[in-house]
Motif scaffolding. Structure first.
Motif, mmCIF file in Angstrom:
data_model
loop_
_atom_site.group_PDB
_atom_site.id
_atom_site.type_symbol
_atom_site.label_atom_id
_atom_site.label_comp_id
_atom_site.label_asym_id
_atom_site.label_seq_id
_atom_site.Cartn_x
_atom_site.Cartn_y
_atom_site.Cartn_z
ATOM 1 N N PRO A 66 64.993 80.261 46.436
ATOM 2 C CA PRO A 66 64.158 79.373 47.262
ATOM 3 C C PRO A 66 64.768 79.033 48.614
ATOM 4 N N ASP A 67 66.083 78.801 48.673
ATOM 5 C CA ASP A 67 66.707 78.445 49.949
ATOM 6 C C ASP A 67 66.616 79.595 50.948
ATOM 7 N N SER A 70 63.114 79.847 52.177
ATOM 8 C CA SER A 70 62.887 78.777 53.159
ATOM 9 C C SER A 70 63.499 79.136 54.506
ATOM 10 N N TYR A 71 64.634 79.834 54.485
ATOM 11 C CA TYR A 71 65.257 80.257 55.743
ATOM 12 C C TYR A 71 64.370 81.289 56.455
ATOM 13 N N GLN A 73 61.210 81.340 56.305
ATOM 14 C CA GLN A 73 60.136 80.520 56.873
ATOM 15 C C GLN A 73 60.614 79.799 58.124
ATOM 16 N N ARG A 74 61.794 79.187 58.044
ATOM 17 C CA ARG A 74 62.321 78.390 59.163
ATOM 18 C C ARG A 74 62.618 79.252 60.383
ATOM 19 N N PRO A 92 57.407 79.315 50.791
ATOM 20 C CA PRO A 92 57.863 77.915 50.739
ATOM 21 C C PRO A 92 57.093 77.035 51.709
ATOM 22 N N GLU A 94 56.419 74.550 54.785
ATOM 23 C CA GLU A 94 56.979 74.524 56.144
ATOM 24 C C GLU A 94 57.861 73.299 56.327
ATOM 25 N N LYS A 95 59.118 73.523 56.759
ATOM 26 C CA LYS A 95 60.033 72.439 57.105
ATOM 27 C C LYS A 95 60.544 72.715 58.512
#
Length: 284
Positions: A66-67, A70-71, A73-74, A92, A94-95
């Protein structure tokens, strides 16, 4: 055709993609990818856009971790893939924290965007480097951007990504920047100049490109890539890696030493990939 990305920094180390003459489809398998660096991001998108422009169906398999997903995505990997590319895996949420002082998301590099991207890279470097080292490192990065825009422009695109690291999880603070284009490549570019038409291998063209004043145009040029390396090495250790066609070359240099390692690759790099890593000097 399949590009399997496994472990840490796969495109920077071991991942190989054979460019078939007429592949039916491309699968980018990032399910088991580990630590990701700017070259992984920019290179992945360069390959994906090359295939999409050639009307080759592309499937991207997202990381299981997951991390890492997320990267992706980021760093805008999912935002920058071609609309026709199929994405499989858990996307994931959005952050979007403001990290402009630490990273530059993977971005298309064109004549229209180069000035804005150079400004962003400059701000990132200013936040990371002491005043004495910043201008030299910024100059090295700008040389890569200018080269890609001037010599690597193509309808298949060029991509840039960058990040700084504090050293908390690595040995020393450092900057990494990658520029990957789908242009004509170093050999074809240099052979446009009659002075370099004798070159017949990608690795020899890369060696030639590091010499002062070498260009594929008729213009009189400065030191170019030579200046890039020599300016940055005065303020730490630079590792500069370039791939094009079947050739690659790595230069590692600091204030005392300079090592050049040319070689041939078992795969083909479409266009030119350049990866700059600069590490500040160690302190007792």
């Amino acid at each position: 055709m399949e590009l399997i990305l496994m472990g840490d920094k796969p495109l920077a180390t071991a991942a190989i993609l054979g460019f078939d003459t007429s592949p039916e489809a491309l699968v980018i398998d990032a399910r088991e990818i580990g630590f990701v660096c700017p070259l992984d991001l920019a290179g992945m998108l360069a390959i994906e856009h090359w295939a999409s422009a050639a009307a080759i169906p592309v499937t991207l398999l997202l990381p299981r971790e997951p991390d890492t997903a997320s990267y992706f995505q980021r760093m805008d990997v999912l935002r920058r893939v071609s609309p026709r590319t199929r994405i499989l895996g858990r996307i994931p949420p959005e952050k979007r924290a403001d990290l402009r002082h630490r990273l530059l998301e993977v971005s298309p590099l064109t004549k229209a965007t180069v000035d804005d991207l150079a400004e962003k890279v400059g701000s990132l470097i200013t936040a990371h480097y002491p005043r004495t080292a910043g201008p030299a490192v910024a100059g090295a990065c700008n040389e890569l951007l200018d080269n890609a825009v001037e010599h690597g422009a193509s309808s298949e695109g060029a991509f840039i990504a960058a990040q700084t690291y504090t050293g908390a999880t690595t040995k020393q603070p450092r900057l990494e920047l990658a520029v990957c284009d789908n242009g004509v490549g170093v050999l074809r570019h240099l052979r446009q100049n009659p002075a370099h038409q004798h070159l017949n291998a990608d690795v020899h063209a890369l060696e030639e490109a590091l010499r002062n004043g070498v260009t594929g145009t008729s213009d009189t040029r400065g030191n170019g890539l030579g200046d890039l390396i020599d300016g940055a090495r005065k303020h730490g250790t630079i590792r500069f890696h370039v791939r094009s066609g079947a050739g690659e070359i790595t230069v590692t240099a600091d204030g005392q030493r300079r090592k050049v390692s040319p070689g041939s690759r078992p795969d083909q790099t479409n266009g030119t990939w350049a990866w700059l890593s600069h590490e500040l000097p160690q302190h007792p």
